[in-house]
Write an enzyme that holds these catalytic residues in place. Structure first.
Site, mmCIF file in Angstrom:
data_model
loop_
_atom_site.group_PDB
_atom_site.id
_atom_site.type_symbol
_atom_site.label_atom_id
_atom_site.label_comp_id
_atom_site.label_asym_id
_atom_site.label_seq_id
_atom_site.Cartn_x
_atom_site.Cartn_y
_atom_site.Cartn_z
ATOM 1 N N GLU A 101 10.499 1.136 10.206
ATOM 2 C CA GLU A 101 11.438 2.241 10.022
ATOM 3 C C GLU A 101 10.633 3.497 10.337
ATOM 4 O O GLU A 101 9.841 3.950 9.521
ATOM 5 C CB GLU A 101 11.977 2.208 8.586
ATOM 6 C CG GLU A 101 13.323 2.867 8.442
ATOM 7 C CD GLU A 101 13.166 4.306 8.002
ATOM 8 O OE1 GLU A 101 13.031 5.156 8.914
ATOM 9 O OE2 GLU A 101 13.185 4.572 6.806
ATOM 10 N N LEU A 102 10.838 4.028 11.557
ATOM 11 C CA LEU A 102 9.906 5.027 12.084
ATOM 12 C C LEU A 102 10.562 6.407 12.219
ATOM 13 O O LEU A 102 11.527 6.701 11.535
ATOM 14 C CB LEU A 102 9.351 4.507 13.416
ATOM 15 C CG LEU A 102 8.754 3.080 13.342
ATOM 16 C CD1 LEU A 102 8.295 2.586 14.698
ATOM 17 C CD2 LEU A 102 7.613 3.017 12.335
ATOM 18 N N LYS A 119 0.868 -1.192 0.000
ATOM 19 C CA LYS A 119 0.000 0.000 0.000
ATOM 20 C C LYS A 119 0.894 1.228 0.000
ATOM 21 O O LYS A 119 1.546 1.525 0.995
ATOM 22 C CB LYS A 119 -0.922 0.048 1.224
ATOM 23 C CG LYS A 119 -2.014 1.094 1.011
ATOM 24 C CD LYS A 119 -2.637 1.579 2.287
ATOM 25 C CE LYS A 119 -2.220 2.954 2.723
ATOM 26 N NZ LYS A 119 -2.108 4.049 1.776
ATOM 27 N N SER A 154 5.462 7.037 10.454
ATOM 28 C CA SER A 154 5.569 7.669 11.771
ATOM 29 C C SER A 154 5.580 6.629 12.892
ATOM 30 O O SER A 154 5.062 5.518 12.742
ATOM 31 C CB SER A 154 4.386 8.621 11.976
ATOM 32 O OG SER A 154 3.218 7.863 12.226
ATOM 33 N N ALA A 169 1.724 5.350 -0.145
ATOM 34 C CA ALA A 169 1.082 6.520 0.463
ATOM 35 C C ALA A 169 0.037 7.103 -0.486
ATOM 36 O O ALA A 169 0.237 7.135 -1.708
ATOM 37 C CB ALA A 169 2.134 7.574 0.765
ATOM 38 N N GLU A 227 9.853 15.502 15.962
ATOM 39 C CA GLU A 227 10.397 15.479 14.598
ATOM 40 C C GLU A 227 9.753 16.632 13.824
ATOM 41 O O GLU A 227 8.526 16.722 13.738
ATOM 42 C CB GLU A 227 10.035 14.127 13.962
ATOM 43 C CG GLU A 227 10.742 13.857 12.669
ATOM 44 C CD GLU A 227 10.486 12.430 12.158
ATOM 45 O OE1 GLU A 227 9.411 11.860 12.444
ATOM 46 O OE2 GLU A 227 11.364 11.906 11.464
ATOM 47 N N CYS A 255 13.417 10.863 7.354
ATOM 48 C CA CYS A 255 13.476 10.396 8.760
ATOM 49 C C CYS A 255 14.860 10.622 9.350
ATOM 50 O O CYS A 255 15.013 10.627 10.566
ATOM 51 C CB CYS A 255 13.141 8.919 8.835
ATOM 52 S SG CYS A 255 11.542 8.545 8.153
HETATM 53 C C1 SIN Z 1 13.679 7.964 5.141
HETATM 54 O O1 SIN Z 1 13.425 9.146 5.242
HETATM 55 O O2 SIN Z 1 13.018 7.139 5.776
HETATM 56 C C2 SIN Z 1 14.747 7.418 4.231
HETATM 57 C C3 SIN Z 1 15.881 8.293 4.000
HETATM 58 C C4 SIN Z 1 16.992 7.618 3.219
HETATM 59 O O3 SIN Z 1 16.856 6.495 2.730
HETATM 60 O O4 SIN Z 1 18.046 8.236 3.112
#
Ligand code: SIN
Length: 487
Positions: free
Chosen positions: A257-258, A181, A236, A183, A388, A291
């Site tokens: 991966e948050l 899925k 998130s 975004a 964040e 992130c």
């Molecule tokens: C992310 O923002 O989750 C990934 C960033 C990246 O792969 O460098």
């Protein structure tokens, strides 16, 4: 449709389930818009639980043959997909800039980055080794690795291509099927990717893409369906926690991966130019929407003023605008709502005593634009320290000692990426080991690539993506006791 492509057939608006392009059962669609212009780009099928269930069943069936193929055969096919991505870079980048807003240069870069995961894992899939464990004279322990099963993936809008390929690459390479899925803000990139996978000859059912405006319904089916053995998510922390709770009922494997709250720690002995250049990349890549973006710049008191001056001078050169225009260095943020949330954090800091060195306001273009911003006189009680930001805002905090820098860096529930700038070798080791992060950049902030294990600790998640470690998340370990060897 206003996206102009060399190959217009890459622009898909239906779901891709079991090798076929289909409308939602309900006939419902949702609108995709360009965050830079507000322009309506497409109406995309909005699927629900029923279509998700069918995609999962198709994945299970397709996996039976796929996992039995020689790894080299899977590798060859994935390499065709990789090549098609590269051949269609311009179109994939155009779609990405239109729906996500990042500059065309950044989009081209992401297409290469995304494709690199397919190439890497195509090769790594041939290296799924086991072990033989010496035991008593008449027995040996044999350890084999097997594909985990049907994988469900939920991916974010900030990297509409690469966050998909670094899940689909390892899953498919080791013999799994994957249902995705994407975004709701950026489904067109995902649909173009699966069209190319289909052209590469990926068997029907192995990779289904389920666009939807109803994340709870699709996610609910993915996390409750017993055929799904693993859920992988980038997004998130609150949503990650919810998915983990939902997965608990059927004890699914998860990779999460948050969120992050990355510090860039600049010590007095750092090379100032190198530190400023690195911090600019870490902060403003993708308009601050990664992130691993620098969330907090922690700068030692002796170098603080010089750092702020150089950093702000470089930010003053940025040009925000439409990602398709050559002069634009930074695009908008994803939505007006996101811009408003960023502004609320800046206002909170200003109300608490922060000084705006540059920016500090929504962009003059209006809509989803936010000015690249630098704040000083900030402290650890402000939202910009605790939360964040996910936008182009750089709060620059002052510290005195190494211990204080480590304490500030660790004073967060997050632990994804951190960066430090110093010329002192002892300090490099001390600080790298003392800070609780999954990734540490030393005198470098461009740390991402397909060859490294990307992932976090604490509430930034679990599991690793990329590198040889990225395969483990899609494999089960099976022990076979070989007995009776004396007979
Ligand atoms: C992310 O923002 O989750 C990934 C960033 C990246 O792969 O460098």
């Amino acid at each position: 449709m206003t996206i102009k492509l060399n190959d217009p057939t890459l622009l898909k608006t239906q779901a891709f389930i079991d090798g076929k392009w289909v409308d939602a059962d309900s006939g419902e669609t949702f609108a995709v818009t360009n965050p830079a212009t507000g322009e309506h780009l497409a109406d995309v099928a909005s699927v629900g639980a029923g279509e998700t269930r069918r995609a999962i069943e198709a994945g299970e069936q397709a996996m039976a043959d796929w996992k039995a193929l020689p790894p080299k055969t899977r590798c060859d096919l994935l390499e065709k997909w990789y090549q098609l991505m590269l051949d269609n870079t311009e179109d994939l980048a155009t779609i990405m800039t239109a729906e996500q807003g990042k500059t065309l240069a950044e989009s081209r870069g992401e297409v290469g980055y995304g494709a690199s995961f397919i190439k890497w894992f195509a090769e790594e899939g041939k290296r799924v080794y086991g072990d033989i464990i010496p035991s008593t004279p008449d027995r040996r322990g044999v350890v084999i690795k097997q594909p985990v099963g049907v994988v469900a993936a939920i991916t974010p809008w900030n990297f509409p291509n690469a966050m998909i390929t670094r899940k689909a690459g390892p899953a498919l390479a080791v013999g799994c099927a994957i249902v995705l899925k994407p975004a709701a803000e950026t489904p067109l990139s995902a649909l173009a990717l699966v069209e190319l996978a289909d052209r590469a000859g990926l068997p029907a059912g192995l990779f289904s893409v389920l666009p939807s405006a109803n994340a709870a319904e699709v996610g609910g089916e993915m996390t409750s369906n017993t055929t799904v053995k693993k859920v992988t998510f980038t997004g998130s922390t609150p949503v990650g926690k919810l998915l983990m709770k939902q997965c608990a009922d059927t004890v699914k494997r998860t990779s999460m991966e948050l969120g992050g709250n990355a510090p860039v720690i600049v010590f007095d002995d750092a090379d100032l130019d190198q530190a400023v250049a690195g911090a600019l990349v870490a902060k403003y890549r993708n308009s601050g929407q990664t992130c691993i973006c620098a969330n907090r710049l922690l700068v030692q008191e002796g170098i603080y003023d010089a750092f702020v001056e150089k950093f702000a001078a470089a930010v003053a050169e940025f040009r925000i605008g439409n990602g398709f225009e050559a002069a634009t260095t930074h695009g908008p943020v994803i939505t007006e709502k996101a811009a408003a949330e960023i502004h609320a954090k800046v206002q909170n800091a200003v109300e608490e005593g922060a000084t705006v060195i540059i920016g500090g306001q929504p962009g003059e273009q209006g809509g989803s634009f936010y000015q690249p911003t630098v704040l000083t006189d900030v402290n650890d009680q402000m939202r910009v320290f605790r939360e964040e930001i996910f936008g182009p805002v750089a709060p620059v905090f002052k510290f005195s000692t190494e211990q204080e820098a480590v304490r500030m860096a660790n004073d967060t529930e997050f632990g994804l990426a951190a960066y430090l700038y110093t010329e002192n070798l002892g300090r490099i080791w001390r600080v790298s080991e003392a800070i609780d992060y999954g990734m540490v950049g030393v005198n470098e902030t461009a740390i991402s690539s397909e060859i490294i294990p990307f992932g976090g600790v604490k509430e930034s998640g679990q599991g690793r993506e990329g590198s040889k470690y990225g395969l483990d998340d899609y494999l089960e370990t099976k022990y076979i006791c070989m007995g009776g060897l004396n007979r």
